[in-house]
Write a protein that holds these residues in place. Structure first.
Motif, PDB file in Angstrom:
ATOM      1  N   GLU A 145     -47.533 -21.619 -13.363  1.00 34.31           N
ATOM      2  CA  GLU A 145     -46.794 -21.938 -12.137  1.00 34.31           C
ATOM      3  C   GLU A 145     -45.586 -21.035 -11.938  1.00 34.31           C
ATOM      4  O   GLU A 145     -45.113 -20.846 -10.813  1.00 34.31           O
ATOM      5  CB  GLU A 145     -46.337 -23.402 -12.139  1.00 34.31           C
ATOM      6  N   ASP A 146     -45.055 -20.475 -13.037  1.00 31.17           N
ATOM      7  CA  ASP A 146     -43.896 -19.587 -12.932  1.00 31.17           C
ATOM      8  C   ASP A 146     -44.284 -18.176 -12.509  1.00 31.17           C
ATOM      9  O   ASP A 146     -43.417 -17.371 -12.170  1.00 31.17           O
ATOM     10  CB  ASP A 146     -43.161 -19.507 -14.276  1.00 31.17           C
ATOM     11  N   CYS A 147     -45.562 -17.877 -12.532  1.00 31.04           N
ATOM     12  CA  CYS A 147     -46.043 -16.531 -12.203  1.00 31.04           C
ATOM     13  C   CYS A 147     -46.217 -16.422 -10.686  1.00 31.04           C
ATOM     14  O   CYS A 147     -47.325 -16.513 -10.156  1.00 31.04           O
ATOM     15  CB  CYS A 147     -47.350 -16.257 -12.933  1.00 31.04           C
ATOM     16  N   THR A 148     -45.101 -16.235  -9.994  1.00 32.36           N
ATOM     17  CA  THR A 148     -45.102 -16.113  -8.543  1.00 32.36           C
ATOM     18  C   THR A 148     -44.539 -14.749  -8.159  1.00 32.36           C
ATOM     19  O   THR A 148     -43.789 -14.131  -8.927  1.00 32.36           O
ATOM     20  CB  THR A 148     -44.223 -17.203  -7.903  1.00 32.36           C
ATOM     21  N   PRO A 149     -44.868 -14.246  -6.962  1.00 33.73           N
ATOM     22  CA  PRO A 149     -44.328 -12.948  -6.542  1.00 33.73           C
ATOM     23  C   PRO A 149     -42.804 -12.917  -6.564  1.00 33.73           C
ATOM     24  O   PRO A 149     -42.208 -11.916  -6.964  1.00 33.73           O
ATOM     25  CB  PRO A 149     -44.878 -12.791  -5.125  1.00 33.73           C
ATOM     26  N   GLU A 150     -42.194 -14.020  -6.129  1.00 34.62           N
ATOM     27  CA  GLU A 150     -40.732 -14.061  -6.063  1.00 34.62           C
ATOM     28  C   GLU A 150     -40.110 -13.913  -7.452  1.00 34.62           C
ATOM     29  O   GLU A 150     -39.187 -13.108  -7.663  1.00 34.62           O
ATOM     30  CB  GLU A 150     -40.264 -15.361  -5.419  1.00 34.62           C
ATOM     31  N   ARG A 151     -40.604 -14.683  -8.411  1.00 34.99           N
ATOM     32  CA  ARG A 151     -40.010 -14.666  -9.746  1.00 34.99           C
ATOM     33  C   ARG A 151     -40.328 -13.375 -10.483  1.00 34.99           C
ATOM     34  O   ARG A 151     -39.509 -12.847 -11.232  1.00 34.99           O
ATOM     35  CB  ARG A 151     -40.467 -15.881 -10.544  1.00 34.99           C
ATOM     36  N   LEU A 152     -41.525 -12.857 -10.294  1.00 33.66           N
ATOM     37  CA  LEU A 152     -41.868 -11.584 -10.918  1.00 33.66           C
ATOM     38  C   LEU A 152     -40.982 -10.465 -10.381  1.00 33.66           C
ATOM     39  O   LEU A 152     -40.465  -9.641 -11.156  1.00 33.66           O
ATOM     40  CB  LEU A 152     -43.342 -11.254 -10.663  1.00 33.66           C
ATOM     41  N   ALA A 153     -40.811 -10.413  -9.068  1.00 33.34           N
ATOM     42  CA  ALA A 153     -39.979  -9.366  -8.463  1.00 33.34           C
ATOM     43  C   ALA A 153     -38.537  -9.474  -8.943  1.00 33.34           C
ATOM     44  O   ALA A 153     -37.886  -8.455  -9.235  1.00 33.34           O
ATOM     45  CB  ALA A 153     -40.046  -9.478  -6.938  1.00 33.34           C
ATOM     46  N   GLU A 154     -38.030 -10.680  -9.045  1.00 37.26           N
ATOM     47  CA  GLU A 154     -36.649 -10.876  -9.522  1.00 37.26           C
ATOM     48  C   GLU A 154     -36.490 -10.336 -10.947  1.00 37.26           C
ATOM     49  O   GLU A 154     -35.501  -9.668 -11.270  1.00 37.26           O
ATOM     50  CB  GLU A 154     -36.304 -12.364  -9.478  1.00 37.26           C
ATOM     51  N   ALA A 155     -37.467 -10.619 -11.798  1.00 34.66           N
ATOM     52  CA  ALA A 155     -37.386 -10.174 -13.184  1.00 34.66           C
ATOM     53  C   ALA A 155     -37.511  -8.652 -13.284  1.00 34.66           C
ATOM     54  O   ALA A 155     -36.823  -8.012 -14.090  1.00 34.66           O
ATOM     55  CB  ALA A 155     -38.478 -10.849 -14.011  1.00 34.66           C
ATOM     56  N   VAL A 156     -38.384  -8.051 -12.467  1.00 36.34           N
ATOM     57  CA  VAL A 156     -38.524  -6.591 -12.471  1.00 36.34           C
ATOM     58  C   VAL A 156     -37.239  -5.929 -11.996  1.00 36.34           C
ATOM     59  O   VAL A 156     -36.755  -4.954 -12.601  1.00 36.34           O
ATOM     60  CB  VAL A 156     -39.716  -6.167 -11.584  1.00 36.34           C
ATOM     61  N   LEU A 157     -36.663  -6.442 -10.921  1.00 37.58           N
ATOM     62  CA  LEU A 157     -35.427  -5.860 -10.385  1.00 37.58           C
ATOM     63  C   LEU A 157     -34.280  -5.959 -11.380  1.00 37.58           C
ATOM     64  O   LEU A 157     -33.410  -5.078 -11.420  1.00 37.58           O
ATOM     65  CB  LEU A 157     -35.055  -6.544  -9.068  1.00 37.58           C
ATOM     66  N   HIS A 158     -34.275  -6.991 -12.202  1.00 41.02           N
ATOM     67  CA  HIS A 158     -33.232  -7.113 -13.229  1.00 41.02           C
ATOM     68  C   HIS A 158     -33.242  -5.893 -14.140  1.00 41.02           C
ATOM     69  O   HIS A 158     -32.183  -5.328 -14.472  1.00 41.02           O
ATOM     70  CB  HIS A 158     -33.448  -8.382 -14.052  1.00 41.02           C
ATOM     71  N   TRP A 159     -34.440  -5.445 -14.569  1.00 42.78           N
ATOM     72  CA  TRP A 159     -34.511  -4.272 -15.441  1.00 42.78           C
ATOM     73  C   TRP A 159     -34.033  -3.013 -14.724  1.00 42.78           C
ATOM     74  O   TRP A 159     -33.342  -2.174 -15.325  1.00 42.78           O
ATOM     75  CB  TRP A 159     -35.934  -4.062 -15.941  1.00 42.78           C
ATOM     76  N   PHE A 160     -34.407  -2.857 -13.456  1.00 41.95           N
ATOM     77  CA  PHE A 160     -33.961  -1.679 -12.709  1.00 41.95           C
ATOM     78  C   PHE A 160     -32.446  -1.687 -12.503  1.00 41.95           C
ATOM     79  O   PHE A 160     -31.804  -0.634 -12.509  1.00 41.95           O
ATOM     80  CB  PHE A 160     -34.661  -1.618 -11.346  1.00 41.95           C
ATOM     81  N   ASP A 161     -31.875  -2.877 -12.315  1.00 44.49           N
ATOM     82  CA  ASP A 161     -30.466  -2.984 -11.953  1.00 44.49           C
ATOM     83  C   ASP A 161     -29.516  -3.028 -13.143  1.00 44.49           C
ATOM     84  O   ASP A 161     -28.294  -2.959 -12.960  1.00 44.49           O
ATOM     85  CB  ASP A 161     -30.231  -4.255 -11.109  1.00 44.49           C
ATOM     86  N   ASP A 162     -30.040  -3.184 -14.360  1.00 49.01           N
ATOM     87  CA  ASP A 162     -29.169  -3.399 -15.521  1.00 49.01           C
ATOM     88  C   ASP A 162     -29.456  -2.346 -16.601  1.00 49.01           C
ATOM     89  O   ASP A 162     -30.207  -2.591 -17.543  1.00 49.01           O
ATOM     90  CB  ASP A 162     -29.388  -4.805 -16.075  1.00 49.01           C
ATOM     91  N   PRO A 163     -28.833  -1.161 -16.506  1.00 46.61           N
ATOM     92  CA  PRO A 163     -29.062  -0.115 -17.514  1.00 46.61           C
ATOM     93  C   PRO A 163     -28.682  -0.558 -18.926  1.00 46.61           C
ATOM     94  O   PRO A 163     -29.326  -0.143 -19.897  1.00 46.61           O
ATOM     95  CB  PRO A 163     -28.168   1.036 -17.034  1.00 46.61           C
ATOM     96  N   ALA A 164     -27.658  -1.394 -19.046  1.00 42.50           N
ATOM     97  CA  ALA A 164     -27.231  -1.847 -20.376  1.00 42.50           C
ATOM     98  C   ALA A 164     -28.321  -2.689 -21.033  1.00 42.50           C
ATOM     99  O   ALA A 164     -28.558  -2.582 -22.248  1.00 42.50           O
ATOM    100  CB  ALA A 164     -25.935  -2.644 -20.271  1.00 42.50           C
ATOM    101  N   ALA A 165     -28.997  -3.528 -20.251  1.00 39.59           N
ATOM    102  CA  ALA A 165     -30.081  -4.348 -20.800  1.00 39.59           C
ATOM    103  C   ALA A 165     -31.238  -3.462 -21.246  1.00 39.59           C
ATOM    104  O   ALA A 165     -31.854  -3.702 -22.295  1.00 39.59           O
ATOM    105  CB  ALA A 165     -30.551  -5.358 -19.760  1.00 39.59           C
ATOM    106  N   ARG A 166     -31.540  -2.419 -20.451  1.00 41.88           N
ATOM    107  CA  ARG A 166     -32.611  -1.498 -20.845  1.00 41.88           C
ATOM    108  C   ARG A 166     -32.257  -0.778 -22.139  1.00 41.88           C
ATOM    109  O   ARG A 166     -33.091  -0.621 -23.030  1.00 41.88           O
ATOM    110  CB  ARG A 166     -32.874  -0.472 -19.733  1.00 41.88           C
ATOM    111  N   ALA A 167     -30.999  -0.351 -22.251  1.00 39.45           N
ATOM    112  CA  ALA A 167     -30.575   0.373 -23.449  1.00 39.45           C
ATOM    113  C   ALA A 167     -30.603  -0.530 -24.681  1.00 39.45           C
ATOM    114  O   ALA A 167     -30.988  -0.094 -25.768  1.00 39.45           O
ATOM    115  CB  ALA A 167     -29.170   0.943 -23.241  1.00 39.45           C
ATOM    116  N   ALA A 168     -30.226  -1.804 -24.508  1.00 41.74           N
ATOM    117  CA  ALA A 168     -30.196  -2.729 -25.643  1.00 41.74           C
ATOM    118  C   ALA A 168     -31.583  -3.025 -26.177  1.00 41.74           C
ATOM    119  O   ALA A 168     -31.750  -3.389 -27.345  1.00 41.74           O
ATOM    120  CB  ALA A 168     -29.500  -4.028 -25.230  1.00 41.74           C
ATOM    121  N   LEU A 169     -32.585  -2.839 -25.334  1.00 44.71           N
ATOM    122  CA  LEU A 169     -33.960  -3.115 -25.741  1.00 44.71           C
ATOM    123  C   LEU A 169     -34.513  -2.038 -26.674  1.00 44.71           C
ATOM    124  O   LEU A 169     -35.382  -2.314 -27.510  1.00 44.71           O
ATOM    125  CB  LEU A 169     -34.829  -3.216 -24.479  1.00 44.71           C
TER     126      LEU A 169
END
Length: 410
Positions: A345-369
């Motif tokens: 039920e959590d696999c919706t276009p809205e929630r997926l897009a929000e999670a993808v945009l988080h990675w694009f918008d947060d360089p520090a989170a990408r670097a920490a990974l």
């Protein structure tokens, strides 16, 4: 003075017969695992004899294939049912031939529905058995470990979290590492991957992988492409690449993209090249499965989504068949949530897009990974083929005196 030539010489002990190993692999990934195993076994046992079921890679490594791996490569319930009589006949014929040939060790590579029953019969007849690639008992029915132990003398695991589960059931299981960890570089070359795919080196790129089976594309394709369109609306210049596993998958993806609502999406469908697409991307949106491990090894931030049929989900929840809180391999290996998982039920276009945009918008989170990914990569890089070969060779019976080896049945 006695003639030295007349002295009694000690009897010469006959050389031990060559190591005999039978193997069964049922799909392309198993064929590659088997080839690596055979090559490593041959390095320490040059006169080894290998027979069984395999493909081009195992034949190239020196195995005599009694049957081709393609005869076992059947997927999907309806397809399995249609081919079941043929598969049962093949297994009966193979079992009889193996019992006559009497290998020192039998190795079933993945394909548990076919191999575990075969292994159990061979084990009951005194043949040492190995199951290479544990089924996902960490997620489903951990009690199955005991049943697998009744079939296999030893289980070779690709993940370090698996042997403790077997140990709890008294089963000998060894972590040998994952071959993908050897194949992918610790530092993937994004620029080279982009050149290969003719992508702008500076453009934001999203790789979308809704699955390698038509059923997965039917359940996830539209949802994933809708999410990609939402990301594109918020991120100017986004390039979307969608690797298709085969021609049938490509046709299904192309049919989805033909909908008018995706006409503005800058998307390219690729024939295969999933690994290159992941390395070339900034973020990966993908279905839960082995592809998540490849994305981890490619060192790419990811969002994992998955849906199963509602009736299946109801049964899984009712019977409490799922034994874990984390579903994707990166989170399982890390022992914590390092990438978002959006299931059912959590696999919706809205929630997926929000999670993808988080990675694009947060360089520090990408670097920490990145250091987390690197540590996990190193944990899995254990020389899988060499470790597996050692574990198999250890099970071979010790050399017997000359004349003590039974003759194989005609």
């Amino acid at each position: 003075m006695s003639n030295p030539d007349s002295r009694i010489q000690p009897p010469q002990r006959a050389a031990a017969p060559p190591l005999r190993v039978a193997l069964v692999a049922g799909e392309a990934s198993g064929d590659l695992l088997g080839a690596g195993l055979i090559e490593r076994l041959r390095a320490s046992h040059p006169d080894i004899e290998c027979v069984g079921v395999g493909g081009d890679a195992m034949r190239a490594a020196g195995m005599t294939t009694w049957y081709d791996a393609s005869e076992l490569a059947v997927m999907g319930l309806s397809e399995v049912l249609r081919h079941l009589p043929r598969l049962l006949r093949l297994r009966r014929a193979l079992r009889a031939r193996l019992l006559a040939w009497r290998p020192d060790v039998f190795v079933g590579i993945d394909a548990p529905d076919f191999n575990l029953g075969l292994e159990r019969t061979l084990k009951q007849h005194g043949i040492r058995t190995v199951h290479y690639v544990s089924p996902s008992i960490w997620a489903w029915r951990q009690g199955r470990a005991a049943k697998i132990g009744r079939s296999a003398d030893r289980v070779l695991c690709l993940f370090p979290t698996e042997p403790p589960i077997y140990a709890a059931h008294g089963v000998d299981a060894r972590f040998v590492g994952h071959p993908l960890a050897e194949m992918l570089a610790l530092e993937p070359d994004r620029d080279a991957a982009r050149r290969t795919l003719a992508l702008d080196g500076d453009a934001p790129v999203l790789a979308v992988l809704p699955g390698s089976r038509l059923g997965e594309i039917a359940r996830l394709g539209d949802v994933f492409l809708d999410a990609a369109a939402r990301v594109a609306a918020a991120l100017p210049g986004l390039r979307v690449i969608v690797p298709a596993a085969n021609a049938a998958c490509r046709a299904a993806i192309d049919a989805l993209l033909a909908q008018p609502r995706f006409s503005a999406l800058d998307v390219r469908v690729l024939d295969g090249q999933a690994r290159t697409a992941m390395v070339a991307s900034d973020v990966v949106l993908l279905a839960s499965g082995t592809a998540t491990l490849e994305a981890l090894l490619a060192k790419r931030p990811m969002v994992v989504g998955y849906r199963i049929a509602p009736s299946t989900a109801f049964v899984v929840r009712l019977l409490k068949l799922m034994k874990v809180d984390r579903y994707s391999l990166p989170n399982m290996l890390a022992g914590r949530t390092i990438v978002p998982e959006l299931i059912q039920e959590d696999c919706t276009p809205e929630r997926l897009a929000e999670a993808v945009l988080h990675w694009f918008d947060d360089p520090a989170a990408r670097a920490a990974l990145q250091p987390v990914y690197r540590d996990l990569h190193l944990q899995l890089r254990q020389g899988a083929s060499a470790s597996a070969a050692e574990a198999v060779a250890q099970l071979a019976p010790p050399a017997l005196p000359a004349g003590a080896y039974p003759e194989p049945a005609p």
